[in-house]
Design an enzyme around this catalytic site. Structure first.
Site, PDB file in Angstrom:
ATOM      1  N   CYS A  65      61.864  20.425  52.594  1.00 41.04           N
ATOM      2  CA  CYS A  65      62.897  20.570  51.646  1.00 41.04           C
ATOM      3  C   CYS A  65      63.627  19.191  51.237  1.00 41.04           C
ATOM      4  O   CYS A  65      63.573  18.349  52.109  1.00 41.04           O
ATOM      5  CB  CYS A  65      64.311  21.462  52.118  1.00 41.04           C
ATOM      6  SG  CYS A  65      63.489  22.868  52.436  1.00 41.04           S
ATOM      7  N   ARG A  73      57.444  15.452  49.245  1.00 37.58           N
ATOM      8  CA  ARG A  73      57.858  16.138  50.446  1.00 37.58           C
ATOM      9  C   ARG A  73      57.238  17.389  50.408  1.00 37.58           C
ATOM     10  O   ARG A  73      57.127  17.730  51.644  1.00 37.58           O
ATOM     11  CB  ARG A  73      59.408  16.050  50.563  1.00 37.58           C
ATOM     12  CG  ARG A  73      60.064  14.624  50.597  1.00 37.58           C
ATOM     13  CD  ARG A  73      61.442  14.798  50.526  1.00 37.58           C
ATOM     14  NE  ARG A  73      62.187  15.585  51.764  1.00 37.58           N
ATOM     15  CZ  ARG A  73      62.321  14.567  52.915  1.00 37.58           C
ATOM     16  NH1 ARG A  73      62.246  13.398  53.007  1.00 37.58           N
ATOM     17  NH2 ARG A  73      62.951  15.453  54.039  1.00 37.58           N
ATOM     18  N   TRP A 125      61.067  24.074  50.686  1.00 40.86           N
ATOM     19  CA  TRP A 125      59.848  24.466  51.149  1.00 40.86           C
ATOM     20  C   TRP A 125      60.342  25.752  52.205  1.00 40.86           C
ATOM     21  O   TRP A 125      60.951  25.445  53.005  1.00 40.86           O
ATOM     22  CB  TRP A 125      59.376  23.229  51.963  1.00 40.86           C
ATOM     23  CG  TRP A 125      57.889  23.534  52.453  1.00 40.86           C
ATOM     24  CD1 TRP A 125      56.764  23.392  52.130  1.00 40.86           C
ATOM     25  CD2 TRP A 125      57.627  24.003  53.909  1.00 40.86           C
ATOM     26  NE1 TRP A 125      55.775  23.403  52.896  1.00 40.86           N
ATOM     27  CE2 TRP A 125      56.211  23.917  53.985  1.00 40.86           C
ATOM     28  CE3 TRP A 125      58.436  24.421  55.115  1.00 40.86           C
ATOM     29  CZ2 TRP A 125      55.542  24.200  55.113  1.00 40.86           C
ATOM     30  CZ3 TRP A 125      57.624  24.649  56.087  1.00 40.86           C
ATOM     31  CH2 TRP A 125      56.250  24.564  56.593  1.00 40.86           C
ATOM     32  N   ASN A 137      68.315  21.304  54.179  1.00 41.38           N
ATOM     33  CA  ASN A 137      67.071  21.085  54.671  1.00 41.38           C
ATOM     34  C   ASN A 137      67.100  21.290  56.334  1.00 41.38           C
ATOM     35  O   ASN A 137      68.009  20.786  56.706  1.00 41.38           O
ATOM     36  CB  ASN A 137      66.717  19.622  54.322  1.00 41.38           C
ATOM     37  CG  ASN A 137      65.521  19.189  55.122  1.00 41.38           C
ATOM     38  OD1 ASN A 137      64.541  20.027  55.664  1.00 41.38           O
ATOM     39  ND2 ASN A 137      65.141  17.777  54.976  1.00 41.38           N
ATOM     40  N   GLY A 138      66.419  22.285  56.798  1.00 40.77           N
ATOM     41  CA  GLY A 138      66.436  22.528  58.238  1.00 40.77           C
ATOM     42  C   GLY A 138      66.291  24.081  58.376  1.00 40.77           C
ATOM     43  O   GLY A 138      66.034  24.647  57.567  1.00 40.77           O
ATOM     44  N   GLU A 140      40.094  13.069  61.571  1.00 37.75           N
ATOM     45  CA  GLU A 140      40.755  12.904  60.332  1.00 37.75           C
ATOM     46  C   GLU A 140      39.862  13.263  59.104  1.00 37.75           C
ATOM     47  O   GLU A 140      40.778  13.806  58.244  1.00 37.75           O
ATOM     48  CB  GLU A 140      41.050  11.608  60.571  1.00 37.75           C
ATOM     49  CG  GLU A 140      41.714  10.687  59.412  1.00 37.75           C
ATOM     50  CD  GLU A 140      43.359  11.537  59.033  1.00 37.75           C
ATOM     51  OE1 GLU A 140      43.553  12.286  59.866  1.00 37.75           O
ATOM     52  OE2 GLU A 140      43.445  11.215  58.196  1.00 37.75           O
ATOM     53  N   LYS A 149      41.759  15.632  56.253  1.00 38.32           N
ATOM     54  CA  LYS A 149      41.990  15.327  54.833  1.00 38.32           C
ATOM     55  C   LYS A 149      41.266  16.166  53.895  1.00 38.32           C
ATOM     56  O   LYS A 149      41.898  16.468  53.015  1.00 38.32           O
ATOM     57  CB  LYS A 149      41.232  13.782  54.826  1.00 38.32           C
ATOM     58  CG  LYS A 149      41.922  13.083  53.995  1.00 38.32           C
ATOM     59  CD  LYS A 149      43.255  11.942  54.628  1.00 38.32           C
ATOM     60  CE  LYS A 149      44.190  13.049  55.070  1.00 38.32           C
ATOM     61  NZ  LYS A 149      45.178  12.324  56.068  1.00 38.32           N
ATOM     62  N   GLU A 173      43.094  19.594  53.689  1.00 32.75           N
ATOM     63  CA  GLU A 173      44.372  19.674  53.214  1.00 32.75           C
ATOM     64  C   GLU A 173      44.291  19.668  51.603  1.00 32.75           C
ATOM     65  O   GLU A 173      45.395  20.121  50.960  1.00 32.75           O
ATOM     66  CB  GLU A 173      45.383  18.661  53.786  1.00 32.75           C
ATOM     67  CG  GLU A 173      44.940  17.110  53.602  1.00 32.75           C
ATOM     68  CD  GLU A 173      46.180  16.392  54.376  1.00 32.75           C
ATOM     69  OE1 GLU A 173      45.882  15.332  54.745  1.00 32.75           O
ATOM     70  OE2 GLU A 173      47.274  16.769  54.560  1.00 32.75           O
ATOM     71  N   HIS A 198      26.459  23.576  71.587  1.00 28.10           N
ATOM     72  CA  HIS A 198      27.318  24.439  72.747  1.00 28.10           C
ATOM     73  C   HIS A 198      27.795  25.548  71.858  1.00 28.10           C
ATOM     74  O   HIS A 198      28.699  26.298  72.910  1.00 28.10           O
ATOM     75  CB  HIS A 198      27.889  23.737  73.572  1.00 28.10           C
ATOM     76  CG  HIS A 198      27.471  22.666  74.474  1.00 28.10           C
ATOM     77  ND1 HIS A 198      26.627  22.956  75.410  1.00 28.10           N
ATOM     78  CD2 HIS A 198      27.378  21.404  74.185  1.00 28.10           C
ATOM     79  CE1 HIS A 198      26.181  21.791  75.921  1.00 28.10           C
ATOM     80  NE2 HIS A 198      26.420  20.791  75.457  1.00 28.10           N
ATOM     81  N   LYS A 203      55.392  16.755  53.164  1.00 27.28           N
ATOM     82  CA  LYS A 203      55.221  15.270  53.471  1.00 27.28           C
ATOM     83  C   LYS A 203      55.924  15.046  54.897  1.00 27.28           C
ATOM     84  O   LYS A 203      55.331  14.317  55.729  1.00 27.28           O
ATOM     85  CB  LYS A 203      55.713  14.212  52.410  1.00 27.28           C
ATOM     86  CG  LYS A 203      55.348  12.776  52.766  1.00 27.28           C
ATOM     87  CD  LYS A 203      53.932  12.627  52.668  1.00 27.28           C
ATOM     88  CE  LYS A 203      53.665  11.123  53.124  1.00 27.28           C
ATOM     89  NZ  LYS A 203      52.396  10.985  53.212  1.00 27.28           N
TER      90      LYS A 203
HETATM   91  C1  F6R Z   1      48.150  14.524  56.872  1.00 30.99           C
HETATM   92  C2  F6R Z   1      49.508  14.318  57.200  1.00 30.99           C
HETATM   93  C3  F6R Z   1      50.154  15.059  58.491  1.00 30.99           C
HETATM   94  C4  F6R Z   1      51.058  13.869  59.064  1.00 30.99           C
HETATM   95  C5  F6R Z   1      51.803  14.691  60.238  1.00 30.99           C
HETATM   96  C6  F6R Z   1      52.873  13.847  60.849  1.00 30.99           C
HETATM   97  O1  F6R Z   1      47.764  13.918  55.754  1.00 30.99           O
HETATM   98  O2  F6R Z   1      50.086  13.474  56.433  1.00 30.99           O
HETATM   99  O3  F6R Z   1      49.153  15.321  59.096  1.00 30.99           O
HETATM  100  O4  F6R Z   1      50.335  12.960  59.632  1.00 30.99           O
HETATM  101  O5  F6R Z   1      52.724  15.605  59.545  1.00 30.99           O
HETATM  102  O6  F6R Z   1      53.789  13.142  60.064  1.00 30.99           O
HETATM  103  P1  F6R Z   1      54.547  11.706  60.460  1.00 30.99           P
HETATM  104  O7  F6R Z   1      53.497  10.585  60.636  1.00 30.99           O
HETATM  105  O8  F6R Z   1      55.344  11.509  59.359  1.00 30.99           O
HETATM  106  O9  F6R Z   1      55.102  11.991  61.882  1.00 30.99           O
END
Ligand code: F6R
Length: 609
Positions: free
Chosen positions: A2, A27, A75, A99-100, A482, A486, A489, A505, A604
């Site tokens: 949010c 976000r 969100w 937010n929370g 990773e 990527k 997502e 396995h 985000k």
């Molecule tokens: C994926 C992504 C998330 C963040 C995770 C941690 O592309 O961005 O997996 O890496 O939510 O976020 P931070 O780094 O802000 O603690």
């Protein structure tokens, strides 16, 4: 997650709130809304969907300009995304954005229901708003009512609040969720992060948990948790608003990948002197790095994968054992730590709820902590014994790219520092590794970014499939994790990452004719083993796309397609390979026409656990 914006000033609040909400879109959210003061009291509009929809609605419904109001991107946590559940929530006399998560909202709802309150939405926020209404009716004093309300709440919150009987004023209060107050000659702001008001001002105040902000068009006052006035020092933003714009790129994600040579250099330069590790800017005393037993790296998602790359570097170069832990698991597992251990928390935002909670747990155990954070002054940065700031600048795309790369370079330089302290590497050996890193950012990384045809082709082929597998060994396995995250997502293609030797396995049963397998084979030490693993999957029908160096014929000869990187030293290759996997995900998502910068369901900054 949010986003909150509040504004009081001489400009049109509706426009400023909408522009702030656009800036907060990155976000992640699924509905939006705002409340502004009008001549006839408070007026609220909400919408399920995008801020652009709210903007259109505002044009039709807000006929008179306002100078003050609050806005929100939601969100969904409690209750599905809908207009009814969208914020602001409240009553005739008070409206709030939040937010929370309020954990004890059920008890409070019962308390309020017994006193005649009804509820329209399924949200915890509406309960908090009505509790504030109740307290305000009893107290008749706004600051006291806010204090009484937050004292009854369990959980995390940042609130923006307007009271009908005080036009032109916005209140804010926070606990474990981010909230800032922005200061300008044309009016004042509250917001979840600086990007919401950076266009208007870079001057801001950072309230502590429990402190209450009161904004009018020409004043910002702060009150302590008991209600007495508090003096706060204003800070200046390190980023300007241009850093948060697309600058001609089609998507923020692409722009941010192309920024990697610069931000890697900026980060490298900030933690080295003449290419030699130097953390003295934030860690003046080298004794911090001495006598370490085990290092525990704690993070979530992409940041956790950067931690895995860090594990590779530290174990290889300094021979100190490293555990990498997912923050949400670590905090609840009753972790075993020894007093000479070190905990490193990695976080782009510096506000991730699970990483912060894990850090707080470790702080209670009296263990030294170091955070690697991109956002200056964020909670994780402030609450760790020491901080190393990455210099990625604002990362707007939800999918983390440049932040991952700069986290990894901090890990490399930290590993070199520890190798020096442990007496493992000579000064010359350290300089050799760091100089080849520097060269890689100047040449190899540019080559990768300027020659994307093979990546685009491989991504378009892969995008026709439902399931993709990534295999690799050592750090290439971590890069595979990773790469898989990527791709999932932003393209919504299902993928899994496997240590190349582990596939047989069990998971190899999923390989069919034409299943794409991306083999990451950049480390010479594992060429022979990777060739065998590639042949294993190819003989079962897999279509293998390898990521390897230009001269790795042993891998190229057994692959159906290749995406190559230059042949730098082993410690620099993860950075060029990272750019390849990020571009691969980007072009895969592009081929499928996805909303690349704002993928569905994601946020985000994950400020709830
Ligand atoms: C994926 C992504 C998330 C963040 C995770 C941690 O592309 O961005 O997996 O890496 O939510 O976020 P931070 O780094 O802000 O603690």
């Amino acid at each position: 997650m949010c986003g909150i914006i509040g504004y009081c000033g001489i400009n049109n609040a509706e426009d400023i709130i909408i522009s702030g909400l656009h800036a907060l879109e990155y976000r992640g959210y699924d509905s939006a809304g705002m409340t502004v003061f009008t001549q006839n009291g408070l007026k609220t509009i909400k919408t399920k969907g995008r801020v652009a929809d709210l903007e259109n609605k505002a044009k039709i419904m807000f006929l008179e300009p306002s100078g003050c109001g609050i806005g929100h991107t939601r969100w969904a946590t409690h209750g599905k995304p809908s207009e009814t559940n969208a914020h602001p929530h409240g009553t005739e006399s008070v409206m709030i954005v939040h937010n929370g998560i309020i954990e004890n909202y059920n008890e409070i709802k019962k308390f309020l229901s017994e006193r005649g309150y009804g509820f329209l939405s399924e949200t915890d926020t509406e309960v908090a708003a009505k509790l504030l209404d109740y307290e305000y009716k009893n107290e008749k004093d706004k600051i006291k009512a806010i204090i009484n309300t937050v004292n009854q709440l369990k959980g995390s919150y940042a609130f923006g609040i307007v009271f009908k009987d005080e036009p032109g004023t916005v209140y804010g209060v926070k606990k474990d969720s981010p909230l800032l107050a922005g200061l300008s000659g044309q009016g004042n702001f509250i917001a979840s992060d600086i990007s919401a008001f950076l266009k208007y001002t870079g001057d801001y105040i950072r309230p502590e948990d429990g402190e209450i902000i009161r904004l009018t068009s020409d004043s910002v006052s702060v009150y302590g948790p008991e209600g007495s006035p508090v003096e706060k020092k204003a800070e200046k933003a390190l980023w300007n608003s241009a850093a948060a714009e697309k600058s001609g790129f089609r998507h923020f994600m692409l722009k941010e990948i192309f920024e990697e040579p610069k931000v890697l250099n900026d980060t490298f330069d900030s933690i080295t002197k003449d290419s030699y590790p130097d953390f003295s800017e934030t860690i003046p005393d080298d004794s911090f790095f001495e006598g370490i037993g085990t290092i525990h790296i704690i993070a979530c998602g992409t940041a956790m994968h950067a931690g895995l790359i860090g594990k590779h570097y530290i174990e290889k170069l300094a021979r100190i054992p490293v555990n990498v832990e997912i923050a949400s698991e670590f905090r609840y597992k009753d972790p075993i730590l020894s007093k000479n251990d070190m905990v490193i928390v990695i976080s782009q935002s510096g506000e991730t709820a699970d990483s912060l909670a894990a850090l707080r747990l470790v702080n209670k155990m009296n263990i030294k902590t170091l955070s690697v954070v991109n956002t200056y002054g964020s909670t994780i940065a402030r609450e760790s014994s020491h901080v190393i700031y990455t210099k990625a600048g604002p990362e707007i795309a939800v999918a983390s790219t440049k932040a991952f790369s700069v986290q990894a370079v901090v890990m490399l330089i930290l590993a070199l520092k520890l190798s020096e302290i442990q007496g493992r590497l000579t000064k010359e050996e350290i300089l050799k590794i760091s100089s080849s890193f520097k060269n890689m950012t100047k040449t190899s990384l540019h080559n990768v970014l300027c020659n994307t045809q093979n990546i685009e082709r491989a991504a378009a082929t892969t995008a026709k499939h439902q399931d993709v597998f990534f295999i690799g060994r050592g750090y290439d396995n971590y890069l595979g994790m990773e790469a898989s995250l990527k791709l999932k997502e932003i393209s919504y293609i299902h993928s899994e990452a496997y240590a190349a030797g582990e596939l047989k396995h069990g998971t190899i049963s999923l390989i069919e004719e034409n299943t794409p397998v991306i083999a990451i084979a950049t480390n010479k030490d594992f060429y022979e083993k990777m060739r065998s693993n590639i042949e294993e999957v190819r003989s079962r029908g897999a279509y293998v796309i390898s990521i390897c160096t230009e001269n790795a014929d042993i891998i190229k000869n057994v692959s159906d397609a290749v995406m190559t990187i230059p042949d730098d030293d082993e410690f620099s290759k993860p950075f060029t390979a990272a750019a390849v996997i990020q571009l691969f995900a980007y072009y895969g998502a592009l081929a499928l026409g996805r909303d690349i910068d704002k993928p569905r369901n994601l946020a985000k900054s994950v400020t709830v656990e």
